[in-house]
Design a protein around this motif. Structure first.
Motif, short mmCIF file in Angstrom:
data_model
loop_
_atom_site.label_atom_id
_atom_site.label_comp_id
_atom_site.label_asym_id
_atom_site.label_seq_id
_atom_site.Cartn_x
_atom_site.Cartn_y
_atom_site.Cartn_z
N GLY A 36 0.78 -1.17 -0.03
CA GLY A 36 0.05 -0.04 -0.14
C GLY A 36 0.71 1.31 0.15
O GLY A 36 0.54 2.32 -0.87
N SER A 37 2.01 1.22 1.07
CA SER A 37 2.79 2.64 0.85
C SER A 37 3.71 2.60 -0.60
O SER A 37 3.83 3.81 -0.89
CB SER A 37 3.76 2.53 2.02
N ALA A 38 3.90 1.64 -1.18
CA ALA A 38 4.47 1.50 -2.37
C ALA A 38 3.41 2.21 -3.46
O ALA A 38 3.84 2.79 -4.37
CB ALA A 38 4.90 0.09 -2.84
N ALA A 39 2.27 1.76 -3.51
CA ALA A 39 1.48 2.30 -4.45
C ALA A 39 1.12 3.67 -4.07
O ALA A 39 0.87 4.31 -5.12
CB ALA A 39 0.10 1.51 -4.18
N LEU A 40 1.04 4.15 -2.79
CA LEU A 40 0.78 5.67 -2.75
C LEU A 40 1.97 6.41 -3.22
O LEU A 40 2.07 7.56 -3.88
CB LEU A 40 0.75 6.03 -1.32
N THR A 41 3.23 5.82 -3.19
CA THR A 41 4.46 6.51 -3.49
C THR A 41 4.35 6.43 -5.07
O THR A 41 4.60 7.56 -5.62
CB THR A 41 5.71 5.64 -3.28
N SER A 42 3.92 5.23 -5.79
CA SER A 42 3.81 5.53 -7.18
C SER A 42 2.98 6.66 -7.84
O SER A 42 2.98 7.19 -8.61
CB SER A 42 3.54 4.04 -7.68
N ALA A 43 1.75 6.60 -7.20
CA ALA A 43 0.54 7.58 -7.40
C ALA A 43 1.16 8.91 -7.12
O ALA A 43 0.77 9.86 -8.04
CB ALA A 43 -0.56 7.41 -6.45
N GLY A 44 1.77 9.24 -6.06
CA GLY A 44 2.40 10.60 -6.02
C GLY A 44 3.44 10.84 -6.95
O GLY A 44 3.36 12.29 -7.30
N LEU A 45 4.12 10.07 -7.21
CA LEU A 45 5.16 10.54 -8.28
C LEU A 45 4.63 10.69 -9.73
O LEU A 45 4.98 11.51 -10.61
CB LEU A 45 6.26 9.24 -8.45
N ALA A 46 3.48 9.82 -9.82
CA ALA A 46 2.68 9.95 -11.28
C ALA A 46 1.96 11.40 -11.32
O ALA A 46 2.00 12.20 -12.10
CB ALA A 46 1.63 8.89 -11.36
N LEU A 47 1.68 11.81 -10.04
CA LEU A 47 0.80 13.23 -10.09
C LEU A 47 1.78 14.25 -9.99
O LEU A 47 1.69 15.20 -10.65
CB LEU A 47 0.33 13.36 -8.66
N VAL A 48 3.35 14.08 -9.69
CA VAL A 48 4.20 15.04 -9.79
C VAL A 48 4.37 14.96 -11.62
O VAL A 48 4.92 16.05 -12.02
CB VAL A 48 5.59 14.57 -8.98
N GLY A 49 4.60 14.03 -12.03
CA GLY A 49 4.66 14.06 -13.51
C GLY A 49 3.82 14.96 -14.05
O GLY A 49 4.17 15.68 -15.04
N LEU A 50 2.34 14.86 -14.01
CA LEU A 50 1.31 15.58 -14.29
C LEU A 50 1.49 17.11 -13.78
O LEU A 50 1.44 17.88 -14.72
CB LEU A 50 -0.28 15.06 -13.96
#
Length: 497
Positions: A36-50
Motif C-alpha cells: 500500500g505504501s509503495a502504491a501511494l508513492t507511485s501515485a504521488g510520483l505520477a501526480l508530480v509528473g502531471l
C-alpha cells in the motif's frame, strides 16, 4: 484522471481496510502495508509528473459544482507533498518491519499508519477549509493512537502534552472556520480567494483567517507555542517518531502556505509578523537543541528550528523565497525522517539514547556512521547536499529583500545546527562506549531498515546534486502560489459568484 486525483485517499484507505481484515496474520499485514505504501508513492510520483507540466487537477465529489461540493485540487505543491508522504510512509513501514518483535504492536501499527496517511494526503489535496479541518481530525486521531502505541508511563505523559495542545489548536481552527463561513458565506478556498481579492468580505472574515493561522502555527510548532513537540516526539516508538518528524508539522506549514498565498497574499502586517516568528522559531529551536543530551530530543528541537526556515520563505513572499520554502519542504521531510530512523537504530545498538551512555558506533557500525553523516551534514547546510541549496536560496532571498536580520539568523542557525550534529557525532560515534566494546549490541533483522535509510540518504545526495531540476520544479510551484488565479479557475471553472 479522476481516479488519479482521488488515489492519494483511496490507496491508504484501502490498505487500512485490508490490514484490518488480515489482523490475524501479522506477516500478511506487514506485506499489505508495504504494498500500500509503495502504491501511494507511485501515485504521488505520477501526480508530480502531471503537475510538472503545469496542469492543475480539480474535481468535485458527487458531481456537485464548486463551491458547493467537496473539492479536491492537486497542483505542483500538493503533488510533491503527496509523493514525499508516500516515500516516507514506505520507509516507515520498512523500518517498522525490521524492528518489530511485538506482533500485537505491529498488527495495530500498520492500519493506524495508513489511517494517518489518509489524513495527511487529504489535507494536502483538499480545496475546502471545512474539509481541511476534517482531514486534520483524521490524522490527529491516528497520531494520538500511534504516539501512545506500546504504553508506558513516560510515553503516556508525553502523549497528554501532545493531545492537549493539538486539541486546543483544532478547536481554534473549528471556531475560525465557523466565523469565516458566517462572514463570507463560503469555505471553498478558491471562492474565498476571489472574495478576499475583490474586497467583498467584512473585517470578521479577516479576523477568522488570523485565528486560523494561529491554529496552524501551533500545529507547525512555531514560536512561541512549540513546546509540545520536543516533549512528545522523542517518546514514541522510533518508526512513529520518524514519521511524525517528517510529516506532521509540515501539514501545518502547508496549510499556512496555502491560506496565506490564497487569502492574504499582499498583507504586509501578516508577512511582517510571520518574519519575526520565523526568526524566533529558528533561533529558539536551535538553542533548545544545543541544551539537550538525548539524541531524539536534540532532533526534535531541530524540527522546530528548521520549520522556521520554511516560514521565512512564506514571510518574504517573493518568488525566490517561496521557491526556497518549497525546496526546503522537499529536503527537510526526507532528512528529518532519516535522522530519527538512524537515531533509533543507534540507540538500539548502544542500549541508550542519552549521549553520555552512547559511544563506539563508528568502529562497531561504520555503515551507520556514514548514513548518519549524510543527513546530518545536509541538515546543517553543508554543500553539495540538499540542505545547502535550500538554505542558500532562502538566505539569498532574504538579502534580496533587505531582510538582513533574517539572513543573519538563518546563517547562525545553520552554524549552531552543525555544532549540534557534531555533538551527536562525537558522543555517539567517535568516543568509546562507557561500558566498553562488549556493551555494544549486534542486532539481527535490520536489513529492511538499512534499505530504507540508505534510500533516503541517496535521495538527500541526489537532491543536492540535481538541485537545478528540483529548483526548477520548486520555482514553478512558487509561481502557482504567487499567482493563484490558475488555481481559482481550475476549481471554479467559471468566474466566481
Amino acid at each position: 484522471m479522476k481516479a488519479l486525483l482521488v488515489s492519494p485517499l483511496l490507496i491508504p484507505l484501502a490498505t487500512l481496510v485490508l490490514c484490518l481484515l488480515a489482523r490475524r496474520s501479522p506477516r500478511l499485514v506487514g506485506a499489505l502495508s508495504l504494498v500500500g505504501s509503495a502504491a501511494l508513492t507511485s501515485a504521488g510520483l505520477a501526480l508530480v509528473g502531471l503537475a510538472a507540466g503545469g496542469e492543475i487537477l480539480a474535481g468535485q465529489a458527487g458531481g456537485w459544482a464548486a463551491p458547493y461540493g467537496i473539492t479536491l485540487v492537486i497542483d505542483r505543491l500538493s503533488a510533491v507533498m503527496v509523493a514525499i508522504t508516500g516515500i516516507v510512509g514506505l520507509a516507515t513501514v520498512l523500518v517498522a518491519l525490521a524492528r518489530d518483535t511485538d506482533a500485537a504492536r505491529g498488527r495495530d501499527f500498520h492500519p493506524l499508519l495508513h489511517g494517518l496517511l489518509v489524513g495527511v494526503c487529504g489535507a494536502f489535496i483538499t480545496g475546502d477549509v471545512f474539509n481541511l479541518y476534517v482531514w486534520f481530525e483524521v490524522l490527529l486521531v491516528g497520531s494520538f493512537a500511534l504516539i501512545v502505541l506500546g504504553g508506558g508511563r513516560r510515553r503516556l505523559s508525553g502523549t497528554v502534552v501532545y493531545v492537549v495542545l493539538n486539541l486546543v489548536a483544532t478547536m481554534m481552527f473549528l471556531l475560525a472556520a465557523g466565523l469565516l463561513y458566517g462572514a463570507s458565506g463560503s469555505l471553498n478556498m478558491a471562492e474565498l480567494a476571489h472574495l478576499f481579492a475583490s474586497g467583498e468580505v467584512p473585517a470578521t472574515a479577516n479576523a477568522a483567517v488570523g485565528l486560523m493561522l494561529v491554529a496552524f502555527s501551533i500545529k507547525a510548532a512555531l514560536f512561541p507555542v512549540f513546546g509540545w513537540l520536543p516533549a512528545s516526539y522523542h517518546l514514541a516508538w522510533t518508526p512513529i517518531s520518524a514519521l511524525f518528524a517528517g510529516l506532521l508539522t509540515k501539514v501545518g506549514v502547508y496549510a499556512l502556505i496555502r491560506l496565506v498565498t490564497l487569502l492574504w497574499p499582499d498583507s504586509g502586517i501578516a508577512h511582517e509578523v510571520l518574519l519575526w516568528v520565523a526568526c524566533a522559531t529558528m533561533l529558539i529551536g536551535v538553542l533548545g537543541a544545543a541544551a539537550q543530551t538525548e539524541v531524539r530530543r536534540i532532533l526534535s528541537f531541530h524540527i522546530v528550528s528548521q520549520v522556521g526556515y520554511m516560514i521565512l520563505g512564506l514571510a518574504l513572499a517573493t518568488p525566490l523565497a517561496l521557491a526556497g520554502a518549497v525546496f526546503y519542504l522537499i529536503h527537510h521531510i526526507v532528512v528529518k525522517a532519516n535522522l530519527f530512523f538512524i537515531g533509533g537504530i543507534a540507540a538500539r545498538l548502544t542500549g541508550a539514547e542519552r549521549l553520555a551512555a552512547m559511544g563506539g558506533l563508528y568502529a562497531h557500525a561504520p555503515w551507520l556512521a556514514i548514513l548518519f553523516a549524510i543527513p546530518a551534514l545536509s541538515l546543517a547546510g553543508i554543500p553539495p547536499l540538499s540542505g545547502f541549496w535550500a538554505k542558500f536560496v532562502l538566505v539569498k532571498a532574504s538579502l534580496d529583500a533587505s531582510a538582513w536580520i533574517a539572513a543573519t539568523v538563518a546563517l547562525l542557525t545553520g552554524i549552531f545546527t552543525l555544532l549540534s550534529m557534531s555533538k551527536i557525532w562525537n558522543e555517539a560515534f567517535l568516543k568509546p562506549h562507557p561500558g566498553g566494546e562488549g556493551a555494544l549490541r549486534r542486532v539481527a533483522g535490520l536489513r529492511p531498515a538499512l534499505w530504507a535509510i540508505s534510500a533516503l540518504a541517496a535521495m538527500t545526495v541526489a537532491i543536492g546534486l540535481l538541485a537545478g531540476p528540483v529548483m526548477d520544479y520548486a520555482s514553478a510551484a512558487a509561481e502557482q502560489l504567487a499567482a493563484p488565479q490558475g488555481y481559482i479557475d481550475a476549481v471554479l471553472g467559471t468566474p466566481a459568484r
